[in-house]
Design a protein around this motif. Structure first.
Motif, PDB file in Angstrom:
ATOM      1  N   SER A 265     -44.690  18.931  24.768  1.00 46.38           N
ATOM      2  CA  SER A 265     -43.400  19.281  24.168  1.00 46.38           C
ATOM      3  C   SER A 265     -42.518  18.061  24.008  1.00 46.38           C
ATOM      4  CB  SER A 265     -42.659  20.284  25.071  1.00 46.38           C
ATOM      5  OG  SER A 265     -43.383  21.489  25.181  1.00 46.38           O
ATOM      6  N   SER A 266     -41.495  18.208  23.191  1.00 46.33           N
ATOM      7  CA  SER A 266     -40.483  17.154  23.097  1.00 46.33           C
ATOM      8  C   SER A 266     -39.137  17.756  22.689  1.00 46.33           C
ATOM      9  CB  SER A 266     -40.921  16.084  22.091  1.00 46.33           C
ATOM     10  OG  SER A 266     -40.120  14.931  22.248  1.00 46.33           O
ATOM     11  N   LEU A 267     -38.121  17.371  23.436  1.00 48.55           N
ATOM     12  CA  LEU A 267     -36.737  17.757  23.123  1.00 48.55           C
ATOM     13  C   LEU A 267     -36.093  16.535  22.463  1.00 48.55           C
ATOM     14  CD1 LEU A 267     -34.359  19.891  23.855  1.00 48.55           C
ATOM     15  CD2 LEU A 267     -33.859  18.323  25.715  1.00 48.55           C
ATOM     16  N   PHE A 268     -35.491  16.715  21.286  1.00 47.84           N
ATOM     17  CA  PHE A 268     -34.829  15.558  20.670  1.00 47.84           C
ATOM     18  C   PHE A 268     -33.332  15.789  20.545  1.00 47.84           C
ATOM     19  CE2 PHE A 268     -33.990  16.955  16.252  1.00 47.84           C
ATOM     20  CZ  PHE A 268     -34.858  18.028  16.106  1.00 47.84           C
ATOM     21  N   ARG A 269     -32.609  14.677  20.424  1.00 45.98           N
ATOM     22  CA  ARG A 269     -31.155  14.732  20.340  1.00 45.98           C
ATOM     23  C   ARG A 269     -30.740  14.617  18.883  1.00 45.98           C
ATOM     24  NH1 ARG A 269     -30.834  10.370  25.283  1.00 45.98           N
ATOM     25  NH2 ARG A 269     -31.138  11.858  26.990  1.00 45.98           N
TER      26      ARG A 269
ATOM     27  N   ALA B 268     -37.793  21.152  20.438  1.00 45.37           N
ATOM     28  CA  ALA B 268     -36.460  21.740  20.347  1.00 45.37           C
ATOM     29  C   ALA B 268     -35.463  20.623  20.067  1.00 45.37           C
ATOM     30  CB  ALA B 268     -36.097  22.437  21.652  1.00 45.37           C
ATOM     31  N   ALA B 269     -34.363  21.011  19.430  1.00 49.02           N
ATOM     32  CA  ALA B 269     -33.267  20.066  19.175  1.00 49.02           C
ATOM     33  C   ALA B 269     -32.120  20.377  20.123  1.00 49.02           C
ATOM     34  CB  ALA B 269     -32.777  20.232  17.737  1.00 49.02           C
ATOM     35  N   HIS B 270     -31.397  19.356  20.555  1.00 50.23           N
ATOM     36  CA  HIS B 270     -30.095  19.591  21.190  1.00 50.23           C
ATOM     37  C   HIS B 270     -29.068  18.687  20.532  1.00 50.23           C
ATOM     38  CE1 HIS B 270     -26.968  20.772  23.848  1.00 50.23           C
ATOM     39  NE2 HIS B 270     -27.769  21.518  24.566  1.00 50.23           N
ATOM     40  N   VAL B 271     -27.967  19.284  20.055  1.00 51.19           N
ATOM     41  CA  VAL B 271     -26.895  18.449  19.480  1.00 51.19           C
ATOM     42  C   VAL B 271     -26.426  17.478  20.560  1.00 51.19           C
ATOM     43  CG1 VAL B 271     -26.108  20.066  17.718  1.00 51.19           C
ATOM     44  CG2 VAL B 271     -25.166  20.241  20.017  1.00 51.19           C
ATOM     45  N   TRP B 272     -26.074  16.260  20.129  1.00 51.33           N
ATOM     46  CA  TRP B 272     -25.778  15.204  21.113  1.00 51.33           C
ATOM     47  C   TRP B 272     -24.618  14.357  20.616  1.00 51.33           C
ATOM     48  CZ3 TRP B 272     -27.990  16.192  25.490  1.00 51.33           C
ATOM     49  CH2 TRP B 272     -27.971  15.256  26.514  1.00 51.33           C
ATOM     50  N   PRO B 273     -23.411  14.564  21.184  1.00 48.34           N
ATOM     51  CA  PRO B 273     -22.229  13.867  20.665  1.00 48.34           C
ATOM     52  C   PRO B 273     -22.259  12.351  20.876  1.00 48.34           C
ATOM     53  CG  PRO B 273     -21.632  15.491  22.375  1.00 48.34           C
ATOM     54  CD  PRO B 273     -23.112  15.553  22.214  1.00 48.34           C
ATOM     55  N   GLU B 274     -23.090  11.871  21.791  1.00 48.56           N
ATOM     56  CA  GLU B 274     -23.189  10.410  21.971  1.00 48.56           C
ATOM     57  C   GLU B 274     -23.923   9.770  20.793  1.00 48.56           C
ATOM     58  OE1 GLU B 274     -23.841  12.585  24.448  1.00 48.56           O
ATOM     59  OE2 GLU B 274     -22.154  12.102  25.769  1.00 48.56           O
ATOM     60  N   VAL B 275     -24.544  10.596  19.964  1.00 49.94           N
ATOM     61  CA  VAL B 275     -25.272  10.086  18.793  1.00 49.94           C
ATOM     62  C   VAL B 275     -24.524  10.531  17.537  1.00 49.94           C
ATOM     63  CG1 VAL B 275     -27.471  10.146  17.559  1.00 49.94           C
ATOM     64  CG2 VAL B 275     -27.456  10.255  20.066  1.00 49.94           C
ATOM     65  N   PRO B 276     -24.176   9.571  16.639  1.00 50.13           N
ATOM     66  CA  PRO B 276     -23.428   9.958  15.440  1.00 50.13           C
ATOM     67  C   PRO B 276     -24.260  10.808  14.485  1.00 50.13           C
ATOM     68  CG  PRO B 276     -23.809   7.559  15.491  1.00 50.13           C
ATOM     69  CD  PRO B 276     -24.385   8.122  16.750  1.00 50.13           C
ATOM     70  N   VAL B 277     -23.574  11.632  13.711  1.00 51.96           N
ATOM     71  CA  VAL B 277     -24.259  12.492  12.747  1.00 51.96           C
ATOM     72  C   VAL B 277     -25.044  11.605  11.769  1.00 51.96           C
ATOM     73  CG1 VAL B 277     -22.347  12.588  11.067  1.00 51.96           C
ATOM     74  CG2 VAL B 277     -23.937  14.515  11.258  1.00 51.96           C
ATOM     75  N   GLY B 278     -26.212  12.096  11.399  1.00 55.22           N
ATOM     76  CA  GLY B 278     -27.068  11.301  10.513  1.00 55.22           C
ATOM     77  C   GLY B 278     -28.206  10.637  11.254  1.00 55.22           C
ATOM     78  N   LYS B 279     -28.056  10.586  12.595  1.00 57.17           N
ATOM     79  CA  LYS B 279     -29.093   9.947  13.396  1.00 57.17           C
ATOM     80  C   LYS B 279     -29.777  10.954  14.317  1.00 57.17           C
ATOM     81  CE  LYS B 279     -26.728   5.471  13.414  1.00 57.17           C
ATOM     82  NZ  LYS B 279     -27.573   4.706  12.496  1.00 57.17           N
ATOM     83  N   ILE B 280     -30.997  10.619  14.690  1.00 52.42           N
ATOM     84  CA  ILE B 280     -31.798  11.420  15.612  1.00 52.42           C
ATOM     85  C   ILE B 280     -32.165  10.509  16.770  1.00 52.42           C
ATOM     86  CG2 ILE B 280     -34.070  12.544  15.900  1.00 52.42           C
ATOM     87  CD1 ILE B 280     -32.303  14.110  14.039  1.00 52.42           C
ATOM     88  N   GLU B 281     -32.108  11.019  17.986  1.00 50.07           N
ATOM     89  CA  GLU B 281     -32.540  10.207  19.115  1.00 50.07           C
ATOM     90  C   GLU B 281     -33.726  10.870  19.798  1.00 50.07           C
ATOM     91  OE1 GLU B 281     -29.739   7.550  21.566  1.00 50.07           O
ATOM     92  OE2 GLU B 281     -30.017   9.305  22.841  1.00 50.07           O
ATOM     93  N   VAL B 282     -34.761  10.088  20.039  1.00 50.77           N
ATOM     94  CA  VAL B 282     -35.956  10.600  20.715  1.00 50.77           C
ATOM     95  C   VAL B 282     -36.171   9.808  21.994  1.00 50.77           C
ATOM     96  CG1 VAL B 282     -37.104  11.424  18.620  1.00 50.77           C
ATOM     97  CG2 VAL B 282     -37.439   9.060  19.348  1.00 50.77           C
ATOM     98  N   LYS B 283     -36.915  10.396  22.899  1.00 49.39           N
ATOM     99  CA  LYS B 283     -37.184   9.706  24.171  1.00 49.39           C
ATOM    100  C   LYS B 283     -38.531  10.139  24.721  1.00 49.39           C
ATOM    101  CE  LYS B 283     -35.567   8.623  28.753  1.00 49.39           C
ATOM    102  NZ  LYS B 283     -36.942   8.735  29.252  1.00 49.39           N
TER     103      LYS B 283
END
Ligand code: NI
Length: 394
Positions: free
Chosen positions: A347-351, A164-179
């Motif tokens: 599973s994995s949730l990404f930002r 699943a994706a969650h929009v993440w304002p700490e990350v600028p548009v154009g980037k994806i953050e995974v953990k």
């Protein structure tokens, strides 16, 4: 080759997706009331020729793409509900319903998943196995994931992995953050009713003062995290409401404390609940009062699977480039009922990066001025589709 096709299709449908997101944003619906959103999703999927089951856990929808070739089943999940917030943005697509707003970006999540559905349908001949498109109600608060799972959405065909994706304002548009590992906390909460004995403010010796007991309890509860928990393991206990009494000269009968207790570790989660009762109960009894503790275990912590997260990162690199895939070390203390999927299948949730400070888009989630740079929609669409393809064709 396929990545280029995904990019091309996403680009072709981008404007349509942006108008869908705006339409959803203008018509937010709260938890378990997502009737119009649900109907819109059903129609959209049906028009794409996708098999649809609706009314799951009230308003939930599952679309199933069967490639016709044997293989695994991947689930992609989006949440649909809005928040009881009065939108303060003045844009043309601001909420038309006072007091309701898509302030957590679930309108974007729905749109990205519809986009991914369209991309994957067009590339169906290149896919093995099946894709389940899960649109769940009520992520905020009540939780729609668990009742959907209890209604059987992870079987027939049985799901092998979920993202699943969650929009993440700490990350600028154009980037994806995974953990890897823990990404969201268990957001449990509690209500503690301290029962004393009221009386005249001039005669405290004839009362059991629930306010002075409550003060001791609030302070003592802070020692759970600071003195009893491993300092290397994150945990938080916050008392967010303390209500009692109504005038200057009457000691009340009761005081009511409300708060939240959060962690990423199932054992610590149980330990915190036990300690809250032990410490609060001990103090209250020692001071002559009685109590009732209503403790609610809400969502479990969300733990990302390392294999799926690695695969997801590799898929995201194909879409946005290695320099735009960030690896995070930092989980969030917020909760997410995606946790129930992650408990059952890898599973994995990404930002999904969505802010753009240069355009003034930087407000936090759940803020009345939250918005996204809509460039994130085509990116979210492409990453979901790319991962589904990569997972099924590995
Ligand atoms: Ni959210």
């Amino acid at each position: 080759m396929t990545t280029q096709e995904i990019r091309n299709i996403s680009r072709q449908i981008e404007n349509k997706l942006i108008s869908i997101r705006r339409k959803l944003h203008m018509h937010p619906e709260l938890a378990f009331e997502e009737a119009e959103t649900s109907r819109f999703i059903c129609n959209y999927l049906k028009e794409l020729g996708i098999e649809v089951t609706d009314n799951i856990a009230k308003t939930g929808v599952v679309g199933l793409i069967r490639s016709g070739y044997p293989g695994k089943t991947i689930a992609l999940r989006a949440d649909m509900d809005a928040l009881p917030i009065l939108e303060e943005n003045n844009c043309a697509y601001a909420s038309t319903i006072p007091g309701k707003m898509h302030a957590c970006g679930h309108d974007v999540h729905v749109t990205c998943l519809l986009g991914a559905a369209e991309v994957l349908m067009r590339l169906k001949d290149k896919i093995k196995g099946n894709i389940k498109l899960i649109f769940q109600p009520a992520e905020e608060g009540a939780g729609g994931a668990l009742p959907m799972i209890e209604e059987g959405i992870l079987s027939n065909p049985s799901v092998d992995a979920c993202i699943a994706a969650h929009v993440w304002p700490e990350v600028p548009v154009g980037k994806i953050e995974v953990k890897q590992g823990p990404i969201m906390a268990s957001p449990d909460d509690f209500e503690l009713i301290i029962k004393g004995k009221g009386g005249h403010g001039a005669e405290p010796h004839a009362t059991v003062d629930p306010i002075s007991i409550g003060c001791q309890v609030v302070n003592a509860l802070q020692t759970i995290v600071s003195r009893r928990m491993d300092p290397l393991m994150p945990a938080v206990i916050s008392i967010c409401s303390f209500q009692s009494g109504s005038c200057t000269n009457v000691i009340p009968d009761i005081a009511v404390l409300k708060g939240t207790a959060r962690t990423f570790d199932p054992a610590m989660r149980k330990k915190m609940a036990d300690m809250i009762e032990e410490i609060a109960g001990g103090i209250i009894k020692a001071m002559g009062g009685d109590y009732e503790l209503n403790y609610r275990y809400l969502y479990p912590p969300t733990i990302n699977d390392s294999t799926i997260t690695n695969m997801l990162a590799a898929s995201a690199v194909k879409i946005v480039g290695a320099e735009n895939v960030l690896w995070s070390e930092k989980p969030s203390m917020s909760g997410e009922d995606f946790a129930y999927f992650a408990e059952r299948v890898p599973s994995s949730l990404f930002r999904l990066g969505c802010s753009n400070p240069a355009k003034g888009i930087s407000a936090s989630l759940h803020s009345p001025t939250f918005d996204v740079d809509e460039k994130c929609i085509a990116i979210g669409t492409s990453v979901l589709a790319q991962f589904a393809l990569d997972f099924l064709n590995q």
